[in-house]
Design a protein around this motif. Structure first.
Motif, mmCIF file in Angstrom:
data_model
loop_
_atom_site.group_PDB
_atom_site.id
_atom_site.type_symbol
_atom_site.label_atom_id
_atom_site.label_comp_id
_atom_site.label_asym_id
_atom_site.label_seq_id
_atom_site.Cartn_x
_atom_site.Cartn_y
_atom_site.Cartn_z
ATOM 1 N N SER A 1 66.415 29.281 26.196
ATOM 2 C CA SER A 1 66.043 29.629 27.559
ATOM 3 C C SER A 1 64.569 29.364 27.849
ATOM 4 C CB SER A 1 66.352 31.115 27.803
ATOM 5 O OG SER A 1 66.241 31.437 29.166
ATOM 6 N N SER A 2 64.267 29.282 29.145
ATOM 7 C CA SER A 2 62.894 29.186 29.627
ATOM 8 C C SER A 2 62.852 29.781 31.030
ATOM 9 C CB SER A 2 62.435 27.726 29.666
ATOM 10 O OG SER A 2 61.091 27.637 30.093
ATOM 11 N N LEU B 1 62.344 30.270 34.809
ATOM 12 C CA LEU B 1 62.452 29.251 35.858
ATOM 13 C C LEU B 1 61.255 29.351 36.807
ATOM 14 C CD1 LEU B 1 63.699 26.980 37.329
ATOM 15 C CD2 LEU B 1 65.487 28.483 38.177
ATOM 16 N N ILE C 1 65.625 21.128 30.532
ATOM 17 C CA ILE C 1 64.745 22.246 30.881
ATOM 18 C C ILE C 1 63.301 21.766 30.998
ATOM 19 C CG2 ILE C 1 63.755 24.415 30.041
ATOM 20 C CD1 ILE C 1 66.551 25.033 28.836
ATOM 21 N N ARG D 1 61.035 21.842 34.536
ATOM 22 C CA ARG D 1 59.809 22.636 34.592
ATOM 23 C C ARG D 1 58.536 21.800 34.513
ATOM 24 N NH1 ARG D 1 58.777 27.854 31.695
ATOM 25 N NH2 ARG D 1 57.057 27.513 33.139
ATOM 26 N N LEU E 1 66.381 29.367 32.972
ATOM 27 C CA LEU E 1 67.293 28.273 32.666
ATOM 28 C C LEU E 1 67.828 28.492 31.263
ATOM 29 C CD1 LEU E 1 65.031 25.368 33.971
ATOM 30 C CD2 LEU E 1 67.120 26.208 35.078
ATOM 31 N N LEU F 1 74.068 23.210 31.750
ATOM 32 C CA LEU F 1 72.818 23.943 31.953
ATOM 33 C C LEU F 1 73.009 24.956 33.071
ATOM 34 C CD1 LEU F 1 69.794 24.183 31.140
ATOM 35 C CD2 LEU F 1 69.304 22.500 32.937
#
Length: 209
Positions: free
Chosen positions: A142-143, A145, A53, A57, A40, A29
């Motif tokens: 992805s996300s 951060l 992830i 989060r 991320l 990651l």
């Protein structure tokens, strides 16, 4: 402890990009800079990456993940883009926009919204991200951060390293990133709906609504 890689923001060192891509292929990651704060990222096929992830989060399964794409052609393999959306999205990319669209069979079901079967897609305008995608050869799961309790994404690599040293495997530092998150537009029902107004100008999309 996370590896901390100092990457040039405009001319990313190929040796370091290769190290990150090798780590992604090894299901690690990564926290990486974009044109709208840190994100991320993991390989799409990394089942544990999705869960890590969500844990970092503080989110649940209803979270809309984003697939970071190299270009519009790659984006088009991941989502269905109808005629009404095609020109507008192509005009707005690359840039700080996330579009929510119906997923194609190329997207694993675990990454889709559980009810809508949609997924977010975007094409960042950032040299480091483009270099990663070019070498990886596939989109990046992805996300943004944004840590629990915060409203804006992290913008400094060393802050990310300090906060997530034992939760991510690599932190890429390429200088300060813009602080504003992407503008999120849901186009899954044939008309643009502004979900979050962020760094991307929404005026052109409001005129279409």
């Amino acid at each position: 402890m996370a590896r901390f890689l100092d990457v040039h923001p405009d001319n990313p060192q190929s040796r370091l990009i290769s190290q990150v891509v090798d780590a992604l292929r090894d299901d690690q990651l990564v926290a990486y800079p974009t044109d709208s704060g840190y994100a991320l990222g993991s390989r799409i096929g990394n089942k544990d990456g999705r869960d890590r992830i969500l844990r970092i989060r503080g989110l649940d399964d209803r979270h809309h993940f984003t697939l970071i794409c190299k270009d519009f052609a790659q984006l088009g393999t991941m989502v269905h883009v109808d005629n009404s959306a095609f020109r507008a999205i192509k005009h707005a990319t690359p840039g700080p926009y996330t579009f929510i669209l119906p997923a194609t069979p190329e997207v694993p079901r675990r990454l889709m919204h559980p009810k809508k079967k949609t997924v977010g897609v975007r094409i960042p305008e950032h040299a480091v991200v483009q270099a990663l995608l070019e070498e990886l050869g596939e989109p990046l799961l992805s996300s943004t951060l944004i840590l629990p309790g915060e409203t804006e994404p992290e913008v400094f690599g060393w802050n990310v390293k300090e906060a997530l040293d034992h939760q991510v495997d690599i932190v890429i530092d390429a200088g300060e990133t813009p602080a504003e998150p992407t503008t999120v537009i849901d186009w899954s029902d044939g008309q643009p709906e502004i979900i979050r107004e962020g760094a991307g100008d929404v005026s052109g999309f409001l005129a279409m609504d």
